[in-house]
Design an enzyme around this catalytic site. Structure first.
Site, PDB file in Angstrom:
ATOM      1  N   LYS A 203     -10.420  -0.627  10.545  1.00 11.89           N
ATOM      2  CA  LYS A 203     -10.747  -2.376   9.568  1.00 11.89           C
ATOM      3  C   LYS A 203     -10.898  -2.935  10.672  1.00 11.89           C
ATOM      4  O   LYS A 203     -11.335  -3.878  10.493  1.00 11.89           O
ATOM      5  CB  LYS A 203      -9.557  -2.240   8.738  1.00 11.89           C
ATOM      6  CG  LYS A 203      -9.696  -1.395   8.006  1.00 11.89           C
ATOM      7  CD  LYS A 203      -7.842  -1.770   6.791  1.00 11.89           C
ATOM      8  CE  LYS A 203      -7.088  -0.121   6.216  1.00 11.89           C
ATOM      9  NZ  LYS A 203      -8.300   0.580   5.534  1.00 11.89           N
TER      10      LYS A 203
ATOM     11  N   ASP B  20       3.100  -4.559   8.140  1.00  9.49           N
ATOM     12  CA  ASP B  20       1.761  -3.474   8.193  1.00  9.49           C
ATOM     13  C   ASP B  20       0.309  -4.623   8.610  1.00  9.49           C
ATOM     14  O   ASP B  20       0.325  -5.370   7.172  1.00  9.49           O
ATOM     15  CB  ASP B  20       2.037  -3.001   6.698  1.00  9.49           C
ATOM     16  CG  ASP B  20       0.490  -2.594   6.113  1.00  9.49           C
ATOM     17  OD1 ASP B  20      -0.688  -3.028   6.724  1.00  9.49           O
ATOM     18  OD2 ASP B  20       0.628  -2.195   5.176  1.00  9.49           O
TER      19      ASP B  20
ATOM     20  N   CYS C  10      -5.014   2.807  -3.084  1.00  9.07           N
ATOM     21  CA  CYS C  10      -3.926   3.012  -2.738  1.00  9.07           C
ATOM     22  C   CYS C  10      -2.731   2.562  -2.965  1.00  9.07           C
ATOM     23  O   CYS C  10      -1.810   1.870  -2.342  1.00  9.07           O
ATOM     24  CB  CYS C  10      -4.124   3.587  -1.108  1.00  9.07           C
ATOM     25  SG  CYS C  10      -4.751   4.992  -0.430  1.00  9.07           S
TER      26      CYS C  10
ATOM     27  N   GLN D   5      -4.561  -5.197   6.956  1.00 12.67           N
ATOM     28  CA  GLN D   5      -5.452  -5.966   7.109  1.00 12.67           C
ATOM     29  C   GLN D   5      -5.596  -7.269   7.296  1.00 12.67           C
ATOM     30  O   GLN D   5      -6.909  -7.930   7.137  1.00 12.67           O
ATOM     31  CB  GLN D   5      -4.922  -6.181   4.489  1.00 12.67           C
ATOM     32  CG  GLN D   5      -5.269  -4.981   3.998  1.00 12.67           C
ATOM     33  CD  GLN D   5      -7.121  -4.663   4.124  1.00 12.67           C
ATOM     34  OE1 GLN D   5      -7.714  -5.547   4.387  1.00 12.67           O
ATOM     35  NE2 GLN D   5      -7.300  -2.962   4.324  1.00 12.67           N
TER      36      GLN D   5
ATOM     37  N   HIS E 285       0.483  -1.202   0.025  1.00 13.41           N
ATOM     38  CA  HIS E 285      -0.288   0.270   0.237  1.00 13.41           C
ATOM     39  C   HIS E 285       0.980   1.602  -0.191  1.00 13.41           C
ATOM     40  O   HIS E 285       2.073   0.909   0.011  1.00 13.41           O
ATOM     41  CB  HIS E 285      -1.281   0.064   1.170  1.00 13.41           C
ATOM     42  CG  HIS E 285      -1.293   0.988   1.442  1.00 13.41           C
ATOM     43  ND1 HIS E 285      -1.730   1.596   1.205  1.00 13.41           N
ATOM     44  CD2 HIS E 285      -3.050   1.112   1.193  1.00 13.41           C
ATOM     45  CE1 HIS E 285      -2.788   2.896   1.635  1.00 13.41           C
ATOM     46  NE2 HIS E 285      -3.464   1.837   1.609  1.00 13.41           N
TER      47      HIS E 285
END
Lengths: 407, 150
Positions: free
Chosen positions: A227, A201, A365, A204, A124
């Site tokens: 999220k 990261d 993104c 998600q 991202h």
């Protein structure tokens, strides 16, 4: 389907009951942001109605109540990701701020001209741009591990990039544009074998699977609350205590200090050293409520149910002529990115919206991912624990109809 | 099934999307400008051949959604034979129509471009329709750079 109590879960999310453009809402834009259960909405409302005051300051009753709930949420996060200590849980605005924090504190302390930072080809923008900025500031070099046409990391290509100049690996746990789940344990072991720390990261991954930072042995893990069925504007930086101790503060201000004179300032201990200013109090408490809710449903149960949803959606999508799935990794989370022959994703997005179906159309993104697959954009249906097989049927019927209309 | 969308996706738009007019390169064009909408990835190159201040030929290349493709296709048809000033006036009318200002007056002034009036009900799609015209505006002002809607 398993005995997953999806009807009961849906009833906990009031926004899902509505009609959009006279059709029952089918919300499939969960990778962008998830909807909130009553538990989260009520916790925020309750706080503002009864207990709200600033945290870590007053001796008065409301301040104590707010502080207790705020710090209880930190413990919930610590337990949710199995961190070794609540000192390792730093509240930030979101994933983006967490990565920028690491780049500007860890990065500017440990990374110098000629050093290398390794990311992957499926990141991202928020795991690209902060490192480019750091490279511009320091003269370090950004290295990008290759991906294949299934949307998987080419592991050998990644490992070849690691050398004595590599000072950090920063890689996505699960790709937002492709759904790919990376082999992060293997990545971390390879990096640690060469003494290189690893940031994951987790924006998600965190709503879709159990995450245990000690088992992963990652050095940093970052994610956003919104999220994870929690409020927007709040996120978490997990870092191993020794690393966080050695990092300078990110921002200066209140709460992050122990003692201030005009000559010098003594910084506060972890985690407060990184939490300058009044935090997003209600959102932290709301995130704690989201975690309570997820613990009751169970992350293993959620992962199993969503895997069934994804399998079903993938199987249905493959039967549609002219549909190409972008991202077909062996190990995938509940994201179905796709393009249609001769129909632009923006047209797909608008047409599905007219049927009450919310999907994302765009570059997500992740422009380098779009370039790799040579598409300007994709349409993306991303699933959450409250989605159903019936909603996937509505989506697939919608796609078939719009292909017909476009002719 | 898509009844609600009939104002946005009129048959003329599907037609121009399937068979874009003037979809070609003009060799030795007098003006050539790239337009880009970073939000959705739409990208087009506009070519103009001029005779004095009259646009004698217009064409485009690129890829985009149905709205942006139809818009640029229709635009290349309608601007041929127009002076720079007439084209700029048309852009103004078109802009007013797509952003919901001007209403009926501008609908009459833009002729067949009126099929794109439906975008004003879809704020997220207005830029798809206006990308072509912003690119034309840059070309007429002789800005030899790429333009972006953002």
């Amino acid at each position: 389907m398993t005995n997953f109590p999806v009807a009961k879960i849906r009833a906990d999310f009031p926004i899902l009951e509505q009609k959009v453009r006279n059709k029952p809402l089918v919300y499939l834009d969960n990778a962008a942001t998830c909807q909130k259960p009553n538990r989260v909405i009520d916790s925020i409302s309750h706080l503002y109605r009864h207990d709200y005051a600033n945290v870590h300051r007053g001796v008065h009753t409301l301040s104590v109540r707010s502080t207790d709930q705020f710090e209880a949420a930190r413990i919930k996060v610590k337990e949710f990701i199995n961190a070794a200590s609540d000192k390792e849980i730093i509240f930030v605005k979101g994933t983006t701020e967490a990565i920028n924090l690491v780049a500007q504190t860890f990065g500017r302390t440990h990374i110098k001209a000629g050093d290398e930072i390794v990311i992957s080809g499926m990141e991202h923008h928020s795991n690209i741009v902060p490192w480019q900025m750091l490279c511009q500031q320091t003269g370090a070099v950004l290295k990008v591990a290759p991906i294949n046409h299934k949307g998987e990391l080419i592991y050998d290509g990644f490992e070849k990039l690691l050398n004595e100049k590599t000072k950090l690996v920063s890689i996505v746990h699960m790709s937002n544009a492709l759904g790919t789940v990376n082999p992060v344990k293997k990545i971390i072991a390879a990096a640690h074998g060469r003494g290189i720390p690893v940031l994951l990261d987790g924006a998600q991954a965190i709503p879709h699977m159990p995450v245990d930072v000690q088992e992963l042995d990652c050095d940093f893990y970052v994610f956003s609350g919104h999220k994870l069925y929690g409020p927007s504007g709040i996120g978490v930086l997990y870092g191993k205590q020794a690393l966080l101790e050695a990092m300078p503060p990110y921002q200066g201000g209140g709460d992050m200090i122990r003692k201030v004179t005009f000559e010098e300032t003594e910084y506060n201990v972890l985690p407060y050293k990184f939490e300058a200013g009044t935090p997003s109090i209600a959102d932290v408490i709301g995130l704690g409520a989201a975690i309570d809710y997820l613990n009751e449903v169970g992350m293993d149960a959620i992962a199993a149910y969503e895997a069934e949803l994804l399998d079903y959606a993938t199987e249905q999508a493959r039967q549609i002529k002219g549909l190409r799935i972008i991202g077909e990794a062996e190990h995938k989370g509940a994201i179905l990115s796709f393009v249609l022959d001769r129909i632009h994703p923006h047209d797909i997005g608008t047409m599905l919206d007219s049927l009450g179906i919310a999907v994302r159309a765009g570059h997500h993104c992740a422009m380098p991912v779009m370039d790799f697959f040579e598409v300007p954009a994709t349409a993306r249906a991303s699933f959450a624990m409250y989605n159903t097989k019936e909603e996937i049927d509505v989506l697939m019927q919608g796609i078939k109809s719009l292909i017909e209309v476009f002719g | 099934m898509f009844d609600d969308l009939r104002d946005l996706y009129q048959e003329v738009i599907f037609d121009h999307n399937r068979n874009p007019r003037n979809f070609r390169v003009i060799e030795n064009a007098d003006r050539q400008v790239e337009g880009f909408n970073p939000l959705c990835g739409d990208r087009l190159t506009l070519f103009l051949r001029m005779d004095g201040d009259v646009i004698v030929d217009a064409s485009f290349q690129g890829s985009g959604c149905a709205i942006s493709t139809a818009s640029v296709s229709l635009m290349t048809e309608i601007i041929k034979g127009k002076t720079e000033q007439e084209a700029e006036e048309l852009f103004k009318q078109f802009h007013e129509m797509t952003t919901g200002k001007g209403e009926q007056a501008s609908l009459a002034a833009v002729g067949k471009l009126a099929v794109l009036a439906g975008v004003r009900e879809y704020p997220a799609r207005v830029k798809c329709a206006t990308l072509a015209w912003h690119t034309l505006d840059a070309a007429l002002k002789n800005e030899q750079k790429s333009i972006s809607t953002e």
